[in-house]
Design a protein around this motif. Structure first.
Motif, PDB file in Angstrom:
ATOM      1  N   PHE A   1       6.749  -3.967  -5.086  1.00  0.00           N
ATOM      2  CA  PHE A   1       7.576  -5.166  -5.119  1.00  0.00           C
ATOM      3  C   PHE A   1       8.690  -5.031  -4.094  1.00  0.00           C
ATOM      4  O   PHE A   1       9.407  -4.046  -4.063  1.00  0.00           O
ATOM      5  CB  PHE A   1       8.160  -5.420  -6.515  1.00  0.00           C
ATOM      6  CG  PHE A   1       8.799  -6.770  -6.606  1.00  0.00           C
ATOM      7  CD1 PHE A   1       8.012  -7.914  -6.738  1.00  0.00           C
ATOM      8  CD2 PHE A   1      10.171  -6.925  -6.493  1.00  0.00           C
ATOM      9  CE1 PHE A   1       8.588  -9.177  -6.785  1.00  0.00           C
ATOM     10  CE2 PHE A   1      10.758  -8.186  -6.535  1.00  0.00           C
ATOM     11  CZ  PHE A   1       9.963  -9.315  -6.687  1.00  0.00           C
ATOM     12  N   ASP A   2       8.780  -6.025  -3.227  1.00  0.00           N
ATOM     13  CA  ASP A   2       9.782  -6.013  -2.166  1.00  0.00           C
ATOM     14  C   ASP A   2      10.946  -6.914  -2.573  1.00  0.00           C
ATOM     15  O   ASP A   2      10.795  -8.140  -2.630  1.00  0.00           O
ATOM     16  CB  ASP A   2       9.139  -6.507  -0.869  1.00  0.00           C
ATOM     17  CG  ASP A   2      10.144  -6.595   0.271  1.00  0.00           C
ATOM     18  OD1 ASP A   2      10.907  -5.633   0.457  1.00  0.00           O
ATOM     19  OD2 ASP A   2      10.175  -7.640   0.954  1.00  0.00           O
ATOM     20  N   GLU A   3      12.084  -6.291  -2.896  1.00  0.00           N
ATOM     21  CA  GLU A   3      13.236  -7.059  -3.387  1.00  0.00           C
ATOM     22  C   GLU A   3      13.731  -8.070  -2.345  1.00  0.00           C
ATOM     23  O   GLU A   3      14.175  -9.153  -2.692  1.00  0.00           O
ATOM     24  CB  GLU A   3      14.387  -6.119  -3.786  1.00  0.00           C
ATOM     25  CG  GLU A   3      14.090  -5.221  -4.980  1.00  0.00           C
ATOM     26  CD  GLU A   3      14.026  -5.946  -6.323  1.00  0.00           C
ATOM     27  OE1 GLU A   3      14.371  -7.144  -6.388  1.00  0.00           O
ATOM     28  OE2 GLU A   3      13.615  -5.297  -7.307  1.00  0.00           O
ATOM     29  N   ALA A   4      13.643  -7.699  -1.076  1.00  0.00           N
ATOM     30  CA  ALA A   4      14.174  -8.571  -0.018  1.00  0.00           C
ATOM     31  C   ALA A   4      13.424  -9.902   0.039  1.00  0.00           C
ATOM     32  O   ALA A   4      14.036 -10.968   0.072  1.00  0.00           O
ATOM     33  CB  ALA A   4      14.107  -7.858   1.329  1.00  0.00           C
ATOM     34  N   SER A   5      12.089  -9.812   0.029  1.00  0.00           N
ATOM     35  CA  SER A   5      11.312 -11.056   0.119  1.00  0.00           C
ATOM     36  C   SER A   5      11.016 -11.642  -1.262  1.00  0.00           C
ATOM     37  O   SER A   5      10.558 -12.769  -1.388  1.00  0.00           O
ATOM     38  CB  SER A   5       9.989 -10.796   0.847  1.00  0.00           C
ATOM     39  OG  SER A   5       9.177  -9.936   0.074  1.00  0.00           O
ATOM     40  N   GLY A   6      11.270 -10.835  -2.328  1.00  0.00           N
ATOM     41  CA  GLY A   6      11.026 -11.325  -3.689  1.00  0.00           C
ATOM     42  C   GLY A   6       9.552 -11.435  -4.031  1.00  0.00           C
ATOM     43  O   GLY A   6       9.167 -12.193  -4.907  1.00  0.00           O
ATOM     44  N   LYS A   7       8.704 -10.648  -3.314  1.00  0.00           N
ATOM     45  CA  LYS A   7       7.288 -10.671  -3.698  1.00  0.00           C
ATOM     46  C   LYS A   7       6.602  -9.322  -3.462  1.00  0.00           C
ATOM     47  O   LYS A   7       7.111  -8.490  -2.714  1.00  0.00           O
ATOM     48  CB  LYS A   7       6.551 -11.806  -2.984  1.00  0.00           C
ATOM     49  CG  LYS A   7       6.620 -11.824  -1.465  1.00  0.00           C
ATOM     50  CD  LYS A   7       5.774 -13.003  -0.973  1.00  0.00           C
ATOM     51  CE  LYS A   7       5.355 -12.825   0.470  1.00  0.00           C
ATOM     52  NZ  LYS A   7       6.362 -13.302   1.422  1.00  0.00           N
ATOM     53  N   PRO A   8       5.448  -9.123  -4.118  1.00  0.00           N
ATOM     54  CA  PRO A   8       4.730  -7.858  -3.939  1.00  0.00           C
ATOM     55  C   PRO A   8       4.096  -7.793  -2.552  1.00  0.00           C
ATOM     56  O   PRO A   8       3.562  -8.796  -2.067  1.00  0.00           O
ATOM     57  CB  PRO A   8       3.642  -7.894  -5.013  1.00  0.00           C
ATOM     58  CG  PRO A   8       3.960  -9.049  -5.907  1.00  0.00           C
ATOM     59  CD  PRO A   8       4.760 -10.009  -5.090  1.00  0.00           C
ATOM     60  N   VAL A   9       4.174  -6.623  -1.929  1.00  0.00           N
ATOM     61  CA  VAL A   9       3.508  -6.411  -0.641  1.00  0.00           C
ATOM     62  C   VAL A   9       2.515  -5.258  -0.800  1.00  0.00           C
ATOM     63  O   VAL A   9       2.699  -4.376  -1.636  1.00  0.00           O
ATOM     64  CB  VAL A   9       4.524  -6.089   0.485  1.00  0.00           C
ATOM     65  CG1 VAL A   9       5.393  -7.298   0.788  1.00  0.00           C
ATOM     66  CG2 VAL A   9       5.399  -4.893   0.124  1.00  0.00           C
ATOM     67  N   SER A  10       1.478  -5.289  -0.001  1.00  0.00           N
ATOM     68  CA  SER A  10       0.419  -4.283  -0.091  1.00  0.00           C
ATOM     69  C   SER A  10       0.956  -2.898   0.272  1.00  0.00           C
ATOM     70  O   SER A  10       1.663  -2.741   1.261  1.00  0.00           O
ATOM     71  CB  SER A  10      -0.713  -4.677   0.856  1.00  0.00           C
ATOM     72  OG  SER A  10      -1.708  -3.683   0.817  1.00  0.00           O
ATOM     73  N   LYS A  11       0.652  -1.896  -0.569  1.00  0.00           N
ATOM     74  CA  LYS A  11       1.042  -0.518  -0.247  1.00  0.00           C
ATOM     75  C   LYS A  11       0.053   0.446  -0.899  1.00  0.00           C
ATOM     76  O   LYS A  11       0.229   0.877  -2.033  1.00  0.00           O
ATOM     77  CB  LYS A  11       2.456  -0.218  -0.725  1.00  0.00           C
ATOM     78  CG  LYS A  11       2.881   1.172  -0.259  1.00  0.00           C
ATOM     79  CD  LYS A  11       4.324   1.483  -0.459  1.00  0.00           C
ATOM     80  CE  LYS A  11       4.631   2.833   0.156  1.00  0.00           C
ATOM     81  NZ  LYS A  11       5.929   3.341  -0.159  1.00  0.00           N
ATOM     82  N   ASN A  12      -1.000   0.777  -0.158  1.00  0.00           N
ATOM     83  CA  ASN A  12      -2.042   1.633  -0.717  1.00  0.00           C
ATOM     84  C   ASN A  12      -1.726   3.115  -0.524  1.00  0.00           C
ATOM     85  O   ASN A  12      -0.839   3.471   0.233  1.00  0.00           O
ATOM     86  CB  ASN A  12      -3.398   1.278  -0.107  1.00  0.00           C
ATOM     87  CG  ASN A  12      -3.892  -0.072  -0.631  1.00  0.00           C
ATOM     88  OD1 ASN A  12      -3.819  -0.336  -1.827  1.00  0.00           O
ATOM     89  ND2 ASN A  12      -4.356  -0.930   0.259  1.00  0.00           N
ATOM     90  N   GLY A  13      -2.478   3.967  -1.228  1.00  0.00           N
ATOM     91  CA  GLY A  13      -2.305   5.418  -1.101  1.00  0.00           C
ATOM     92  C   GLY A  13      -1.422   5.985  -2.196  1.00  0.00           C
ATOM     93  O   GLY A  13      -0.707   5.251  -2.878  1.00  0.00           O
ATOM     94  N   ASN A  14      -1.516   7.299  -2.379  1.00  0.00           N
ATOM     95  CA  ASN A  14      -0.717   8.004  -3.381  1.00  0.00           C
ATOM     96  C   ASN A  14       0.201   8.983  -2.655  1.00  0.00           C
ATOM     97  O   ASN A  14      -0.231  10.032  -2.177  1.00  0.00           O
ATOM     98  CB  ASN A  14      -1.637   8.753  -4.354  1.00  0.00           C
ATOM     99  CG  ASN A  14      -0.875   9.563  -5.391  1.00  0.00           C
ATOM    100  OD1 ASN A  14       0.326   9.811  -5.262  1.00  0.00           O
ATOM    101  ND2 ASN A  14      -1.561   9.984  -6.432  1.00  0.00           N
ATOM    102  N   GLY A  15       1.483   8.631  -2.567  1.00  0.00           N
ATOM    103  CA  GLY A  15       2.461   9.455  -1.848  1.00  0.00           C
ATOM    104  C   GLY A  15       2.723  10.813  -2.481  1.00  0.00           C
ATOM    105  O   GLY A  15       3.317  11.692  -1.857  1.00  0.00           O
ATOM    106  N   TYR A  16       2.276  10.999  -3.718  1.00  0.00           N
ATOM    107  CA  TYR A  16       2.486  12.285  -4.402  1.00  0.00           C
ATOM    108  C   TYR A  16       1.380  13.275  -4.066  1.00  0.00           C
ATOM    109  O   TYR A  16       1.468  14.444  -4.389  1.00  0.00           O
ATOM    110  CB  TYR A  16       2.547  12.083  -5.922  1.00  0.00           C
ATOM    111  CG  TYR A  16       3.714  11.237  -6.342  1.00  0.00           C
ATOM    112  CD1 TYR A  16       4.964  11.813  -6.567  1.00  0.00           C
ATOM    113  CD2 TYR A  16       3.581   9.858  -6.479  1.00  0.00           C
ATOM    114  CE1 TYR A  16       6.050  11.041  -6.931  1.00  0.00           C
ATOM    115  CE2 TYR A  16       4.671   9.076  -6.851  1.00  0.00           C
ATOM    116  CZ  TYR A  16       5.895   9.667  -7.068  1.00  0.00           C
ATOM    117  OH  TYR A  16       6.969   8.899  -7.423  1.00  0.00           O
TER     118      TYR A  16
END
Length: 378
Positions: free
Chosen positions: A224-239
């Motif tokens: 969720f992107d607070e700036a645009s107020g909507k979900p944006v795609s973000k794939n992968g597991n950073g952990y």
């Protein structure tokens, strides 16, 4: 008479609000009494969510890791009081970062050993920094593989934030616990999980690595992107910092149906309805015992965890007066970075598996409300 309409309306509301899709499964006395999903698996293509979607469990993995290690306690292979250096010798001589009155820090030798219990209970003194110098060096040295055992060796080179057993800090403890399971059980952590837990329970879609067929069911992930107020795609597991790193803290992928089988065995005090025993009832009781000291309680201070303590890798409900929650005392579980929630309640024989796949998950809003709704609907 159970009426789950308010719960369905809540799922509709959150998926209209910020969350691309959500699904909830409620089991009561081993029966699925409610299951509901809404939203879009793929927001851009407007693909609705279907059965069998696979997603990152993130920290819901921790419950499985702690169960895996508790099995070794039951078998007499390890004790909670053992120093972990008995199994992971690189942890024998640890340094601690001490902050001086003038604000400077200096490194001192740790006076207390890290115990197995510290790994379970998040009291070892680790941080959650996956970009520390030693871990970055391990990524480079292993050509991006970082096997679980190598991860633990690298982390041991980093100074601790405090003396083991004195404070609580949400950290890489359960990733090290996975390495300890590997050493004691003599096989890869993922293999151990499959042979001891997921295989016997009939969980076919829970693993650190997916088959081609499973990859085709992997849900797109959003943030969720607070700036645009909507979900944006973000794939992968950073952990997952290496291709061979089976992260005991955040590495598993699963489906709602699959993980509910595991959680429900715990709601049954360790045995599935088919009679597959993953833990003894005494171990489930120990798991949900609050281990926090007064000092640690100051550290375990997230607002939506008020009224909860922390046991062997799980939150545990201590006070309805403080939590304002309708759930039973002793209800336990955990949550994941993309918004999954596990609720395990042996006294009610109630299991809730809630899933979504959005980082910046709105957990403090969604989870306490979802829990209250389920208990009210019962």
């Amino acid at each position: 008479m159970m009426d789950f309409k308010p719960l369905a309306q809540f799922i509709d509301r959150v998926t209209d609000w910020r969350i691309p899709w959500a699904e909830v499964l409620v089991m009561h006395r081993n029966r699925v009494v409610f299951r509901y999903r809404n939203g879009y698996l793929d927001l851009d293509k407007r693909i609705p969510l279907e059965d069998g979607a696979i997603f990152n469990l993130y920290s819901l993995t921790k419950i499985m890791t702690c169960v895996a290690a508790l099995r070794l306690v039951e078998q007499g292979a390890i004790l909670l009081s053992d120093p972990i250096s008995a199994y992971l010798p690189e942890y024998a001589e640890m340094t601690v970062e001490k902050r001086l009155p003038n604000g400077e820090t200096r490194l001192e030798s740790a006076t207390r050993p890290i115990t197995v219990r510290d790994l379970f209970a998040m009291t070892a003194g680790f941080s959650y920094n996956l970009r520390s110098p030693s871990l970055l060096a391990a990524i480079e040295r292993t050509d991006g593989k970082v096997p679980t055992r190598v991860f633990a060796e690298a982390l041991a080179k980093e100074p601790l934030l405090y003396e083991p057993g004195t404070r609580w800090n949400y950290s890489l403890c359960h990733d090290v616990l996975a390495a300890l399971v590997e050493v004691v059980a003599g096989r890869r952590f993922g293999e151990y999980i499959r042979e001891e837990i997921t295989g016997p329970l009939g969980m076919r879609d829970t693993a650190f690595d997916l088959s081609e067929e499973q990859m085709s069911r992997l849900a797109p992930q959003y943030e969720f992107d607070e700036a645009s107020g909507k979900p944006v795609s973000k794939n992968g597991n950073g952990y997952r910092i290496g291709t061979e790193f089976e992260s005991g803290g955040a590495g598993l992928l699963s489906t709602v149906s699959d993980y509910a089988l595991f959680l429900n065995a715990l709601s049954n005090r360790g045995t599935s309805p088919d009679g597959v025993r993953i833990l003894a009832p005494a171990s489930v009781e120990l798991m949900r015992r609050d281990l926090l000291t007064d000092k640690m309680r100051e550290d375990f201070s997230w607002d939506h965890m008020k009224g909860y303590g922390y046991g062997l890798g799980v939150r545990t409900h201590l006070s309805q007066a403080e939590s304002g929650s309708l759930s039973s005392l002793g209800e336990f579980g955990w949550a994941g970075a993309a918004g999954c929630l596990a609720v395990i309640d042996p006294s009610e024989q109630l299991t809730i598996m809630y899933a979504q796949h959005m980082l910046n998950s709105q957990e403090p809003y969604v989870h306490p409300r979802l829990k209250n709704l389920v208990y009210a609907c019962l």
